[in-house]
Design an enzyme around this catalytic site. Structure first.
Site, PDB file in Angstrom:
ATOM      1  N   TYR A 171      -2.761  -9.916   4.823  1.00 38.49           N
ATOM      2  CA  TYR A 171      -2.695  -8.509   5.209  1.00 38.49           C
ATOM      3  C   TYR A 171      -4.114  -8.005   5.445  1.00 38.49           C
ATOM      4  O   TYR A 171      -4.914  -7.930   4.520  1.00 38.49           O
ATOM      5  CB  TYR A 171      -1.987  -7.709   4.105  1.00 38.49           C
ATOM      6  CG  TYR A 171      -1.875  -6.222   4.319  1.00 38.49           C
ATOM      7  CD1 TYR A 171      -2.068  -5.620   5.566  1.00 38.49           C
ATOM      8  CD2 TYR A 171      -1.557  -5.386   3.253  1.00 38.49           C
ATOM      9  CE1 TYR A 171      -1.957  -4.259   5.743  1.00 38.49           C
ATOM     10  CE2 TYR A 171      -1.429  -4.014   3.410  1.00 38.49           C
ATOM     11  CZ  TYR A 171      -1.634  -3.457   4.662  1.00 38.49           C
ATOM     12  OH  TYR A 171      -1.521  -2.104   4.827  1.00 38.49           O
ATOM     13  N   ARG A 222      -8.902   0.500   5.077  1.00 40.31           N
ATOM     14  CA  ARG A 222      -8.647   0.857   3.676  1.00 40.31           C
ATOM     15  C   ARG A 222      -9.367  -0.061   2.700  1.00 40.31           C
ATOM     16  O   ARG A 222      -9.605   0.325   1.560  1.00 40.31           O
ATOM     17  CB  ARG A 222      -7.141   0.825   3.375  1.00 40.31           C
ATOM     18  CG  ARG A 222      -6.357   1.876   4.118  1.00 40.31           C
ATOM     19  CD  ARG A 222      -4.960   2.060   3.574  1.00 40.31           C
ATOM     20  NE  ARG A 222      -4.961   2.786   2.310  1.00 40.31           N
ATOM     21  CZ  ARG A 222      -4.150   3.815   2.029  1.00 40.31           C
ATOM     22  NH1 ARG A 222      -3.290   4.250   2.919  1.00 40.31           N
ATOM     23  NH2 ARG A 222      -4.204   4.408   0.858  1.00 40.31           N
ATOM     24  N   LYS A 239      -0.090  -9.748   8.562  1.00 40.14           N
ATOM     25  CA  LYS A 239       0.142  -8.355   8.931  1.00 40.14           C
ATOM     26  C   LYS A 239      -1.197  -7.825   9.405  1.00 40.14           C
ATOM     27  O   LYS A 239      -2.121  -7.624   8.616  1.00 40.14           O
ATOM     28  CB  LYS A 239       0.650  -7.547   7.729  1.00 40.14           C
ATOM     29  CG  LYS A 239       0.811  -6.063   8.025  1.00 40.14           C
ATOM     30  CD  LYS A 239       1.200  -5.279   6.777  1.00 40.14           C
ATOM     31  CE  LYS A 239       1.290  -3.787   7.065  1.00 40.14           C
ATOM     32  NZ  LYS A 239       1.604  -2.999   5.844  1.00 40.14           N
ATOM     33  N   ILE A 279       5.608  -4.365  10.158  1.00 35.16           N
ATOM     34  CA  ILE A 279       5.805  -3.862   8.794  1.00 35.16           C
ATOM     35  C   ILE A 279       5.483  -2.389   8.870  1.00 35.16           C
ATOM     36  O   ILE A 279       4.322  -1.994   9.007  1.00 35.16           O
ATOM     37  CB  ILE A 279       4.937  -4.620   7.778  1.00 35.16           C
ATOM     38  CG1 ILE A 279       5.381  -6.088   7.718  1.00 35.16           C
ATOM     39  CG2 ILE A 279       5.050  -3.982   6.394  1.00 35.16           C
ATOM     40  CD1 ILE A 279       4.569  -6.962   6.770  1.00 35.16           C
ATOM     41  N   THR A 293       0.829  -1.205   0.000  1.00 35.45           N
ATOM     42  CA  THR A 293       0.000   0.000   0.000  1.00 35.45           C
ATOM     43  C   THR A 293       0.861   1.252   0.000  1.00 35.45           C
ATOM     44  O   THR A 293       0.619   2.200  -0.763  1.00 35.45           O
ATOM     45  CB  THR A 293      -0.918   0.014   1.239  1.00 35.45           C
ATOM     46  OG1 THR A 293      -1.707  -1.170   1.261  1.00 35.45           O
ATOM     47  CG2 THR A 293      -1.834   1.223   1.225  1.00 35.45           C
ATOM     48  N   TYR A 340     -12.726  -3.222  -1.950  1.00 31.63           N
ATOM     49  CA  TYR A 340     -13.894  -2.771  -2.712  1.00 31.63           C
ATOM     50  C   TYR A 340     -14.959  -3.858  -2.901  1.00 31.63           C
ATOM     51  O   TYR A 340     -16.142  -3.605  -2.743  1.00 31.63           O
ATOM     52  CB  TYR A 340     -13.488  -2.205  -4.076  1.00 31.63           C
ATOM     53  CG  TYR A 340     -14.662  -1.610  -4.835  1.00 31.63           C
ATOM     54  CD1 TYR A 340     -15.189  -0.377  -4.467  1.00 31.63           C
ATOM     55  CD2 TYR A 340     -15.258  -2.292  -5.898  1.00 31.63           C
ATOM     56  CE1 TYR A 340     -16.283   0.162  -5.139  1.00 31.63           C
ATOM     57  CE2 TYR A 340     -16.348  -1.752  -6.575  1.00 31.63           C
ATOM     58  CZ  TYR A 340     -16.857  -0.527  -6.200  1.00 31.63           C
ATOM     59  OH  TYR A 340     -17.935  -0.010  -6.853  1.00 31.63           O
TER      60      TYR A 340
END
Length: 292
Positions: free
Chosen positions: A133, A138, A161, A203, A44, A107
């Site tokens: 992840y 987001r 993550k 991370i 990202t 999305y």
């Protein structure tokens, strides 16, 4: 392989928005010299969603070339299409990366079963280690602990993550998965507490500009020198927050340019440069940390 301070690397671009190989090489050298344990390229923070498929692959290959086997490279390979994830993972299969970081399908808002099947299909298509992840702020979907447990039973899904910032989530996951399953913080602001609870590393966005400090912070926790780790964390906590004063990676890219790590903080639309108001706020913090 997936412990300690791992940087979520920015992607340097020239003023025209092209990938800047010179600055990418400089950044990778910076992290080698700073002791960073691994680099996540094309995550990202690396603006992977605004790069073309070809640029995505090329940037991973540039990173592998510039690293010269002195620092492990993890590639972001997550898309909201299972087919695309499998395709890019297949291309990188023999490239030399040590694993893939695969974000939940953004999305689409799949169900838990949809996410399970998504990651299962990807894992079954490759021998590369896969790190899940989860960043619901987001992506619009949340990979729940029970689904993480199911996925952890797949041989080459080796860790997650976890970027919710919810520390209670850590306990739920840890109590379900095998002890060899890596639990990696994806939230700098809570990484200290996350690692104290038994997390394997972070991370980090912040590591882009204070790599030495983040590496030392993680080392201190591993060595159980908690007071020293806490001191570093306290010195960086304002920076952790301010690097998200606007959408990541807008602030960190501006900061990297401001301290001289890159020549331009150009971003591709719809991402824009840091506002003047927030530049002034971040400038004060960089000065306090003696980065400028």
């Amino acid at each position: 392989m997936f412990t300690g301070s791992i940087v979520a690397l920015i992607t340097p671009m020239d003023i025209k928005g092209n990938i800047c190989k010179k600055n990418l090489k400089k950044l990778i050298r910076y992290h080698i010299d700073s002791g960073t344990k691994a680099i996540v390229i094309m995550g990202t923070t690396g603006e992977s969603t605004t790069l073309t498929y070809e640029e995505h692959i090329k940037t991973v290959m540039y990173a592998l070339d510039f690293s010269k086997n002195k620092i492990p490279i993890i590639a972001g390979t997550g898309f909201n299409s299972t087919t695309k994830c499998i395709a890019i993972t297949s291309v990188l299969e023999k490239s030399g990366i040590i694993g893939c970081l695969s974000v939940t399908p953004y999305y689409n808002r799949p169900t838990q079963e949809g996410m399970y099947q998504h990651f299962k299909e990807i894992a079954n298509s490759t021998t590369l280690p896969q790190i899940l992840y989860n960043v619901p702020s987001r992506t619009g979907c949340d990979l729940l602990p029970e689904t993480i447990y199911r996925l952890s039973k797949i041989k080459n899904i080796v860790g997650i993550k976890e970027a919710t910032g919810d520390l209670s989530r850590f306990y739920k996951i840890k109590n379900l998965v095998d002890k060899n399953f890596f639990l990696i913080s994806g939230d700098d602001t809570t990484s200290f507490e996350f690692m104290l609870l038994g997390g394997d590393g972070v991370i980090s966005v912040t590591a882009n500009i204070v790599a030495v400090q983040m590496n030392q912070f993680c080392n201190y926790i591993k060595e159980k020198k908690i007071t020293k780790a806490k001191k570093i964390n306290q010195s960086l906590i304002k920076l952790h927050h301010q690097l998200f004063i606007e959408s990541n990676p807008i602030p960190v890219k501006w900061a990297a340019k401001r301290i001289g790590l890159i020549d331009s903080n150009t971003m591709r639309l719809p991402m824009t440069k840091l506002s003047k108001y927030n530049q002034e706020i971040l400038e004060i913090t960089l000065k306090k940390l003696k980065l400028i």
